[in-house]
Write an enzyme that holds these catalytic residues in place. Structure first.
Site, PDB file in Angstrom:
ATOM      1  N   CYS A  99     -27.627 -17.235 -13.202  1.00  0.00           N
ATOM      2  CA  CYS A  99     -27.559 -18.347 -12.246  1.00  0.00           C
ATOM      3  C   CYS A  99     -27.381 -19.702 -12.946  1.00  0.00           C
ATOM      4  CB  CYS A  99     -28.771 -18.295 -11.316  1.00  0.00           C
ATOM      5  SG  CYS A  99     -28.460 -19.150  -9.779  1.00  0.00           S
ATOM      6  N   HIS A 200     -30.861 -12.730  -9.216  1.00  0.00           N
ATOM      7  CA  HIS A 200     -32.246 -12.699  -9.700  1.00  0.00           C
ATOM      8  C   HIS A 200     -32.834 -11.376  -9.224  1.00  0.00           C
ATOM      9  CE1 HIS A 200     -31.857 -17.011 -10.421  1.00  0.00           C
ATOM     10  NE2 HIS A 200     -31.404 -17.146  -9.185  1.00  0.00           N
TER      11      HIS A 200
HETATM   12  N1  GLN Z   1     -28.692 -25.374  -9.647  1.00  0.00           N
HETATM   13  C1  GLN Z   1     -27.758 -24.288  -9.550  1.00  0.00           C
HETATM   14  C2  GLN Z   1     -27.116 -24.098  -8.187  1.00  0.00           C
HETATM   15  O1  GLN Z   1     -27.723 -24.350  -7.155  1.00  0.00           O
HETATM   16  C3  GLN Z   1     -28.444 -23.013 -10.014  1.00  0.00           C
HETATM   17  C4  GLN Z   1     -29.492 -22.525  -9.073  1.00  0.00           C
HETATM   18  C5  GLN Z   1     -30.235 -21.344  -9.606  1.00  0.00           C
HETATM   19  O2  GLN Z   1     -30.405 -21.183 -10.792  1.00  0.00           O
HETATM   20  N2  GLN Z   1     -30.720 -20.531  -8.720  1.00  0.00           N
HETATM   21  O3  GLN Z   1     -25.985 -23.690  -8.132  1.00  0.00           O
END
Ligand code: GLN
Length: 247
Positions: A99, A200
């Site tokens: 992510c 995740h």
């Molecule tokens: N900040 C990033 C986004 O919203 C990653 C979010 C995350 O790691 N879940 O795209």
């Protein structure tokens, strides 16, 4: 790929910047790798690195997780200054970036209402920009492992950034349920020993075949299968939950 290591040898798992990239429980990916190594008779060593500490040049696998935008910017700046992740990828260590971590190892990502462009580490030929809607929910993707076997990856996604692949990266998997990279049917990206992915879960707890793939890249050899009923049960339950969404 690193030189081949057999049971009994030490394998170092480096968990990168938990204080910044730790809000989605992706630390569990390190726990899974440590366990799967120990179950096979390896000597796993966990090294937890925070910003300001140098990344070790001795790691076999480096793990990055998800985080919020501000934390993501701090993390990419610290990693660029450190240079250790580039050195790790250059020497063929495995890198699994989830992510925000995935966006960080790409070329650029944008943050905020003004879509400020932030330089990534450039380990993957991908760019991330704000998507039309936040991608949130359970996801399922189809992955072909190193033997060409079909595998199903489950996890949950939660990202506002949408990622596009350049010619230097290939998708990790094909999306069956969820958004993945940018609603184009692809999920994640791979270049050499670097893997970026959105789910995740932690993703390696839900997907033992992917965990073993990361380990086999890290130790330079294929691993014998492991039969763990509790892992299979979690997998069966998560696959059935996500497939219900498709009905
Ligand atoms: N900040 C990033 C986004 O919203 C990653 C979010 C995350 O790691 N879940 O795209």
């Amino acid at each position: 790929m690193l030189s081949s290591r057999g049971p009994g040898s030490q394998v170092e798992v480096v968990l990168v910047y938990q204080s910044l990239l730790g809000i989605y429980g992706d630390r569990g990916n390190a726990t899974v790798l440590m366990k799967r190594l120990a179950w096979r008779g390896y000597d796993p060593l966990l090294t937890v690195v925070e910003p300001g500490d140098p990344l070790p040049d001795t790691g076999h696998v480096y793990l990055l997780g998800g985080g919020e935008d501000a934390a993501q910017i701090s993390a990419v700046r610290a990693l660029a200054a450190d240079g250790g992740l580039h050195r790790a990828a250059d020497r063929g260590a495995a890198v699994l970036a989830v992510c925000a971590g995935y966006q960080i190892v790409g070329k650029t990502f944008t943050v905020g209402d003004q879509d400020e462009v932030i330089e990534g580490l450039g380990l993957l030929d991908v760019t991330t920009t704000r998507g039309p809607v936040r991608a949130v929910g359970e996801m399922l993707s189809r992955w072909e492992d190193a033997d060409g076997e079909e595998q199903w990856i489950t996890g949950f996604e939660n990202h506002g950034g949408y990622t596009q692949l350049g010619p230097g990266a290939v998708p990790l998997a094909q999306v069956q349920i969820g958004v993945g990279n940018c609603n184009d049917g692809t999920e994640g990206a791979v270049a050499g020993t670097v893997i970026g992915t959105y789910p995740h879960g932690p993703v390696l707890a839900r997907n033992p075949a992917l965990a073993d793939h990361v380990l086999s890249v890290a130790i330079g050899r294929t691993l014998p299968p492991l039969v763990r009923p509790e892992v299979n049960e979690l997998r069966r339950e998560r696959l059935s939950a996500v497939r219900k969404l498709a009905r």
